[in-house]
Design a protein around this motif. Sequence first.
Motif, short mmCIF file in Angstrom:
data_model
loop_
_atom_site.label_atom_id
_atom_site.label_comp_id
_atom_site.label_asym_id
_atom_site.label_seq_id
_atom_site.Cartn_x
_atom_site.Cartn_y
_atom_site.Cartn_z
N ALA A 79 0.85 -1.19 0.00
CA ALA A 79 0.00 0.00 0.00
C ALA A 79 0.89 1.25 0.00
CB ALA A 79 -0.91 -0.01 1.23
N PRO A 80 0.48 2.30 -0.68
CA PRO A 80 1.29 3.52 -0.74
C PRO A 80 1.17 4.31 0.54
CG PRO A 80 -0.72 3.84 -1.98
CD PRO A 80 -0.75 2.42 -1.50
N GLY A 81 1.71 3.75 1.61
CA GLY A 81 1.51 4.30 2.94
C GLY A 81 2.67 5.13 3.44
N ASP A 109 -0.85 19.21 -2.16
CA ASP A 109 -0.28 18.49 -3.31
C ASP A 109 0.87 17.57 -2.94
OD1 ASP A 109 1.86 21.15 -4.63
OD2 ASP A 109 1.32 20.56 -2.59
N LYS A 110 1.21 17.50 -1.67
CA LYS A 110 2.27 16.57 -1.26
C LYS A 110 1.80 15.77 -0.06
CE LYS A 110 6.47 18.96 -2.77
NZ LYS A 110 6.55 18.22 -4.03
N ARG A 111 2.30 14.53 0.02
CA ARG A 111 1.91 13.70 1.17
C ARG A 111 3.10 13.42 2.09
NH1 ARG A 111 -3.01 10.50 -0.11
NH2 ARG A 111 -3.62 11.19 -2.19
N ASP A 116 -4.08 7.78 -10.92
CA ASP A 116 -4.83 8.59 -9.97
C ASP A 116 -3.93 9.46 -9.09
OD1 ASP A 116 -3.68 6.83 -8.13
OD2 ASP A 116 -5.43 5.55 -8.07
N GLY A 117 -2.63 9.40 -9.33
CA GLY A 117 -1.71 10.26 -8.57
C GLY A 117 -1.19 9.63 -7.30
N LEU A 118 -1.66 8.43 -6.94
CA LEU A 118 -1.19 7.82 -5.69
C LEU A 118 -0.77 6.36 -5.89
CD1 LEU A 118 -0.73 7.93 -2.64
CD2 LEU A 118 -3.12 7.30 -2.31
N TYR A 119 -1.59 5.58 -6.56
CA TYR A 119 -1.32 4.15 -6.67
C TYR A 119 -0.45 3.89 -7.89
CZ TYR A 119 -4.45 3.33 -2.82
OH TYR A 119 -5.02 3.33 -1.57
N ARG A 148 1.44 2.09 -10.82
CA ARG A 148 1.12 1.02 -11.76
C ARG A 148 2.32 0.78 -12.67
NH1 ARG A 148 -1.98 -0.11 -8.31
NH2 ARG A 148 -4.13 0.63 -8.19
N LEU A 152 -5.85 -1.99 -3.85
CA LEU A 152 -5.36 -1.00 -2.88
C LEU A 152 -3.86 -1.16 -2.63
CD1 LEU A 152 -8.35 -0.94 -0.37
CD2 LEU A 152 -7.60 0.92 -1.84
N TYR A 153 -3.16 -1.69 -3.60
CA TYR A 153 -1.72 -1.85 -3.50
C TYR A 153 -1.04 -1.17 -4.69
CZ TYR A 153 -2.81 -5.36 0.00
OH TYR A 153 -3.28 -5.98 1.12
N ASN A 193 -4.05 16.69 5.34
CA ASN A 193 -2.93 15.74 5.13
C ASN A 193 -2.73 14.88 6.36
OD1 ASN A 193 -2.63 17.06 2.72
ND2 ASN A 193 -0.40 17.05 2.81
N PHE A 215 -4.79 6.53 7.23
CA PHE A 215 -4.11 5.53 6.39
C PHE A 215 -3.26 4.62 7.26
CE2 PHE A 215 -3.37 4.85 1.80
CZ PHE A 215 -2.48 3.80 1.88
N GLN A 248 -7.53 15.65 -4.78
CA GLN A 248 -6.99 14.40 -5.36
C GLN A 248 -8.20 13.55 -5.78
OE1 GLN A 248 -3.78 14.22 -5.66
NE2 GLN A 248 -3.17 15.87 -4.27
N GLY A 308 -8.89 11.65 -8.36
CA GLY A 308 -8.70 10.28 -8.85
C GLY A 308 -8.71 9.29 -7.70
#
Lengths: 496, 581
Positions: free
Chosen positions: A140-142, A249-251, A418-421, A423, A454-455, B378, B385, B413, B415
């Motif tokens: 997962a993108p955690g 825009d950033k995580r 989608d910007g997160l997952y 591929r 979800l991965y 965030n 999460f 976000q 998507g």
Amino acid sequence: MKQYVFLILQWLALCIVHSCVSGPENPVRVAQQPAILPDYTSVTVPNDIAPLNFTLSDSSFSALSAELSGPEGTSFRVTGRKEISIPAKKWAKLIKANTGDSICVTMWARKGKNWEQYAPFSIYISNYPADYGLMYRLIAPGYELYSRMGIYLRELHSFHQKEIFVNTIIKETCMNCHAVKKGDPDYFNLHLRGPQGGTIIMINGEVAAYETKTAQTLSNCVYPYWHPSGRYIAYSVNTTRQMFPMSADKRIEVYDEASDIVVFDNNTKRLISSKLLTTNKFETFPAFSSDGKYLYFCVSDQKKMPDEYQEVRYALCRIAFHPESGTFGSVMDTLINAPAMGKSLTFPRPSPDGRFLMFTMADYGTFPIWHSEADLGLLNLQTGEWHLMDGINSSETESYHSWSSNSRWIVFSSRRDDGLYTRPFIACIDEQGRTGKPFLLPQKKPATYYSNLLYSFNIPEFITGPVKLDIRKAAKKTARKTSLSWDGLKEEDKSN
Amino acid sequence: MEHLFRYINKAIPFVLGMAVFLFFFLYAPGLIYFQEQNQLFLYNRDYFLQTAMHPGGLASYAGAFFTQFYAFAWSGALLSALLIVLAQQSVAKLLVKAGAKTEYLFLSALPALLLWRFLCNENYLVAGIVAQLISLGAVLSVLPLRHKSMYPLFAAGIAIVVYLAAGGAFLLYLALVMLYELYDRQMRQSGRLIPLFAVTLLLAAGLPLVAGMIFPYSSTQLFLGTGFYRYPMENYHFQYIFWLLVIVTVILGPRLPAVRKVRTMTAVTFGGLFIVFFGGGLLLHKAIEPSLEEALEYDHMASKQQWNRIIRHADKKSPSTPISLTCLNLALVKTGTSEDKLFAYFQNSTEGLIPSFGGDFTSPLTTAEVFFHLGLMNEAQHYVFEAMEAIPDHQKSARCLKRLAETNFINGQLGVAQKYLGLLKQTLLYRKWALYATEETHPEWTLYKQYRLPGDEMFSSGNMQAILKNLVLHNPENLCAFRYLMAHTLLNKDWDKVSAHYALGGMHYTSVPWTYQQALAFEWFQKEGNFTSVPWTLDETIITGLQEFMKTLSGASEQQAKFVLEKMFRHTYWYYLFFIF
């Protein structure tokens, strides 16, 4: 009794007939090509790729139909209510017959009472074979914690995905740093973190587990890259941290407080390095050249972390490496001075044929997966020229990448969906470094597979065959792992 | 008399079921909610294959199916009651088939009570009970075929099915099938016993070994079971203690002597029932950890934004856990009563306001609620999460996905938001919400967008007050942030910053709120030494109260002062400042 059976059979036959989608009649012609998901229009694929099943991105249809044809082979029609699921055997025959050419796909969609016919699109079938499969980690993108994860092998000619190592076997285990030597599964590296952690190295079936942290090095060995001889593995040792931006825009921002490069010598079971790889600067992301005579790596000036995180920028450098003696050159060449351009270069990956080196470029930092501006670039090792690969980059993150064993295919991670997952996308690349349009790794149920998953696909690598690793035996080895020792800095003997 | 015993034996499941229902519905609803919030049951083929295609998978799937209804206390309590009664009935039927007398059927309640006790552990899963039920049900279905010639083959085939469906619980099936063979004289004399025993051992060892070649689970899980406990590879005693009890019950039941006299029969039955229920009471006494139940209930109420309900709860009994206190403080802020009532409740530093990251799968959810309402999207996203990733049995969470859809939507976000909404549309109870989740149906999302901080600032929980201040400066209309800033300043005992922070949001009030008056008066007095030229309108009782407080404080030892001041000033800022933590 017989007549009842006959009636039932008739009824069943009628059901089957009526449950089939009836073909397009008097379709309304649409000038544009269809917007399909995944976008397989005009892609270039190997001639043994699994069927490129797809659906229409506009979900306001009740049925789909597609005809696949080529100059050679037999054309066929496929229909479906949710997606176009291409029969594997017919697909394989058609694309094999049209190797070096293209096939044509004409598509219809039923909307309301009418069928719409779209302009046909082509799929190019490359002459170049691809490797057996892809190896990747699904995670997962955690942030810091992790749930289920595993390293998987996916065959390219089918939809079959098999686990190589999953963390359901050992409690509280994280795994990463899976790497093979030029796609050869007989040379396999994997790192496990957790109570039963260690680095597993398998060479021709022989499995060994090591504790790679030494008193002289910063951390366990990560970011592995095999020497073409199979004797050495280059690693980075890093103290890595995370911090969490508050802007939309950033995580995450990942940075190193310190990093060096070391090389594991499988003959001596020791770690060696060079003074050029263990300075106060941040050295990371090692990669041996395809002939094994150089070590490419990234280096950034030391910065005060985390305050100066936006000023960390890596350049692409290399030093000579002498595999016979296990020594390093004393001169460092800078191949791309990305910091001078206000950029940061990471993940150098030379092609197996030695012609090119692919890399990731972002505005700053060491972990481009969290930078939406990150793109792929290509350096011509013969001319020294480089360019961003505009044909395959997107407005979202392109990050990790790898070459096929014949240097004609690349696989890379992209978050364009989608910007997160993340591929995996595959693209053809010719001897001049020109790429075909990339295609998303095909799945049996494209309408739902990626949207429900979800991965993320992490560190995709081409692989030439199955990994013959017994998970349980390997897990037991980590309980009795060998501690590596430090063999010091090995400089070349200039008198020779 | 037969009527009476039949009536009693019918009453047992009814009484048991009612007791279980009322227990969970009234006494432990938090545990019910906790089950549902740690899973995501999807109505699609892939979810079924992923969940069911391993030993014990069908039990996991069915357990997850039932667990989705634990979103409501009444349906979760009802399902728990039904499953436990089903277990009791299954054991009762086994006792009858073993030849136990009617007066001893009360023994069937024992394993059911044990399952009830198991469910009081927040990490014991409904799938665990389903697995046992599959095993018991399989035994009951094969027993009538004992005298058929194909019985051994049939029983072995069912064992494989039970293993695939219920995992390790197939050992219970095998043990019971062997037990009934031993009971049957005809079987014992037929010479079939030894081969049957050999086949049983072969199956007991062989099936998990074969499964180990296919499925990536540890050997212990393949032998003893997966999916019954939220922490994999732990607490196998939940399995074999239940199996042992069932086996002992089925062995013991038929061996108890028949009672001829009616009076003795009555004594045995009612005495036995009394012992069983008394034993059950002892088993269940303190089975629920009150502080855990409290925390789970508060967290649930906060997730549903039941602010007034939270405050009513706290008025009845003061929260005793950080999670509960966090929820209460959030409720006070959201209802605009924190300014006056912050110290009406026991406070425990800023950890009861915005707790630090706990690294588990529960506390970050509560903290995420606070971040969400503050506009720290965030961080809300981060904590949710992480909480989801921390779920020990690798499940995903519908509750978490819902919050993640919201935070991603607010952050633009789209998507990712659509991805999560797409998944929620494949659930039963979140589908409707997901279908209509837009900015039009959630006007508060527009507000939260405006609250978000711009720029490259990094989050640091050690810097919380500065972040809250920035939120207020960025958007003075973010009253939630202002109230949290003030609460943080007060709870962190930064008495010298009260006036500066109050100035950032004081314009929202026509008169200075009560708690703020206390703090402002204290700061002014500490800095100026008197109350002349106070820039705010302070109530006379505040000034006289503070003067009295300070006088008592300076005139006695700390302990004496605390004792004296507690009665009158217990619920003031000053008391907190000097005497709490």
